[in-house]
Design a protein around this motif. Structure first.
Motif, PDB file in Angstrom:
ATOM      1  N   ASN A   7       0.847  -1.183   0.000  1.00  0.00           N
ATOM      2  CA  ASN A   7       0.000   0.000   0.000  1.00  0.00           C
ATOM      3  C   ASN A   7       0.889   1.241   0.000  1.00  0.00           C
ATOM      4  O   ASN A   7       1.834   1.332   0.787  1.00  0.00           O
ATOM      5  N   LEU A   8       0.588   2.198  -0.874  1.00  0.00           N
ATOM      6  CA  LEU A   8       1.405   3.399  -0.993  1.00  0.00           C
ATOM      7  C   LEU A   8       0.594   4.653  -0.671  1.00  0.00           C
ATOM      8  O   LEU A   8      -0.570   4.761  -1.052  1.00  0.00           O
ATOM      9  N   GLU A   9       1.248   5.582   0.030  1.00  0.00           N
ATOM     10  CA  GLU A   9       0.671   6.907   0.246  1.00  0.00           C
ATOM     11  C   GLU A   9       1.796   7.924   0.264  1.00  0.00           C
ATOM     12  O   GLU A   9       2.763   7.783   1.023  1.00  0.00           O
ATOM     13  N   ARG A  10       1.683   8.937  -0.575  1.00  0.00           N
ATOM     14  CA  ARG A  10       2.629  10.061  -0.540  1.00  0.00           C
ATOM     15  C   ARG A  10       2.356  10.899   0.707  1.00  0.00           C
ATOM     16  O   ARG A  10       1.241  10.928   1.242  1.00  0.00           O
ATOM     17  N   ALA A  11       3.373  11.596   1.174  1.00  0.00           N
ATOM     18  CA  ALA A  11       3.217  12.449   2.354  1.00  0.00           C
ATOM     19  C   ALA A  11       2.159  13.517   2.104  1.00  0.00           C
ATOM     20  O   ALA A  11       2.049  14.052   0.999  1.00  0.00           O
ATOM     21  N   ALA A  12       1.397  13.818   3.138  1.00  0.00           N
ATOM     22  CA  ALA A  12       0.348  14.836   3.029  1.00  0.00           C
ATOM     23  C   ALA A  12       0.967  16.226   2.909  1.00  0.00           C
ATOM     24  O   ALA A  12       2.050  16.489   3.444  1.00  0.00           O
ATOM     25  N   ARG A  13       0.276  17.105   2.195  1.00  0.00           N
ATOM     26  CA  ARG A  13       0.706  18.490   2.045  1.00  0.00           C
ATOM     27  C   ARG A  13      -0.362  19.409   2.626  1.00  0.00           C
ATOM     28  O   ARG A  13      -1.530  19.055   2.689  1.00  0.00           O
ATOM     29  N   PHE A  14       0.053  20.590   3.055  1.00  0.00           N
ATOM     30  CA  PHE A  14      -0.911  21.558   3.569  1.00  0.00           C
ATOM     31  C   PHE A  14      -1.951  21.843   2.497  1.00  0.00           C
ATOM     32  O   PHE A  14      -1.625  22.067   1.332  1.00  0.00           O
ATOM     33  N   GLY A  15      -3.208  21.795   2.883  1.00  0.00           N
ATOM     34  CA  GLY A  15      -4.293  22.020   1.949  1.00  0.00           C
ATOM     35  C   GLY A  15      -4.924  20.749   1.435  1.00  0.00           C
ATOM     36  O   GLY A  15      -6.001  20.795   0.846  1.00  0.00           O
ATOM     37  N   ASP A  16      -4.253  19.578   1.654  1.00  0.00           N
ATOM     38  CA  ASP A  16      -4.840  18.316   1.229  1.00  0.00           C
ATOM     39  C   ASP A  16      -6.061  17.988   2.085  1.00  0.00           C
ATOM     40  O   ASP A  16      -6.142  18.357   3.260  1.00  0.00           O
ATOM     41  N   GLU A  17      -7.001  17.272   1.491  1.00  0.00           N
ATOM     42  CA  GLU A  17      -8.138  16.768   2.252  1.00  0.00           C
ATOM     43  C   GLU A  17      -7.669  15.651   3.183  1.00  0.00           C
ATOM     44  O   GLU A  17      -6.948  14.739   2.759  1.00  0.00           O
TER      45      GLU A  17
END
Length: 201
Positions: free
Chosen positions: A83-93
């Motif tokens: 399972n892959l997830e990129r790091a969250a960024r400010f403004g992401d849901e």
């Protein structure tokens, strides 16, 4: 920081083993490649890893001794999916809950219950971590933000909808599979604080 919303699955293409060290190469879905650079953080089954090389859609990561000891990534073989997830960024849901990418322990998939519209997975959890798992609380399971269902003396269960089964690797996990667990940090902080206060009385 991550949100526990898996963005795609990647296939392990190559594994290089060294002494208490491993490098693996994962083929990324095209939609996860945009802006991916050296040093970026990507969660693999919920474990935060750092990009060390990008060659087209093939991305390399190094795994150190602690990662190999605490997570299920050391057992990955060529052909397996993560399972892959990129790091969250400010403004992401934020559709799941705040996750650090630090795995606390491994749980064992103890039972699979099929129902007409979903699947129930029951996990056995090491005793030291059970106090942090609360009914209707958050938990990270192989990088997936899920809500805890029924609690048991030795663990807990979660309910999976068809979308989660299709989007993540949980639909292919066999019985007795080792699963990465990240405890909700806010729950852990509250439980530890209450225990400390009560112990001082």
């Amino acid at each position: 920081m991550f949100t526990g919303i898996v963005q795609g699955k990647g296939q392990v293409l190559a594994v290089t083993e060294k002494n208490d060290f491993r490098t693996h190469v994962v083929r990324f879905p095209s939609e996860l490649l945009g802006g991916l650079e050296l040093g970026a953080s990507v969660a693999h089954n919920g474990c935060c890893l750092t990009v060390t090389k990008v060659e087209g859609s093939d991305v390399s990561f190094d795994l150190i001794k602690e990662t190999l000891k605490v997570t299920n990534l050391g057992a990955l073989q060529v052909g397996d999916e993560v399972n892959l997830e990129r790091a969250a960024r400010f403004g992401d849901e934020i559709g799941g809950h705040s996750m650090s990418g630090h795995i606390h322990c491994l749980a064992t998939l103890a039972e699979i219950i099929e129902t007409p519209d979903n699947r129930i997975l029951r996990f056995s959890l090491p005793s030291a971590w059970r106090k942090y798992v609360l009914h209707k609380g958050y938990i990270g399971i192989d990088g997936i933000s899920l809500t805890v269902g029924t609690l048991f003396d030795d663990g807990f269960e979660v309910n999976l909808i068809p979308e989660t089964l299709a989007r993540t690797t949980l639909g292919q996990k066999p019985l007795r599979a080792a699963i990465n667990i990240e405890i909700d940090p806010q729950t852990q902080a509250i439980v530890d604080t209450v225990e400390r206060v009560l112990a001082q009385r």
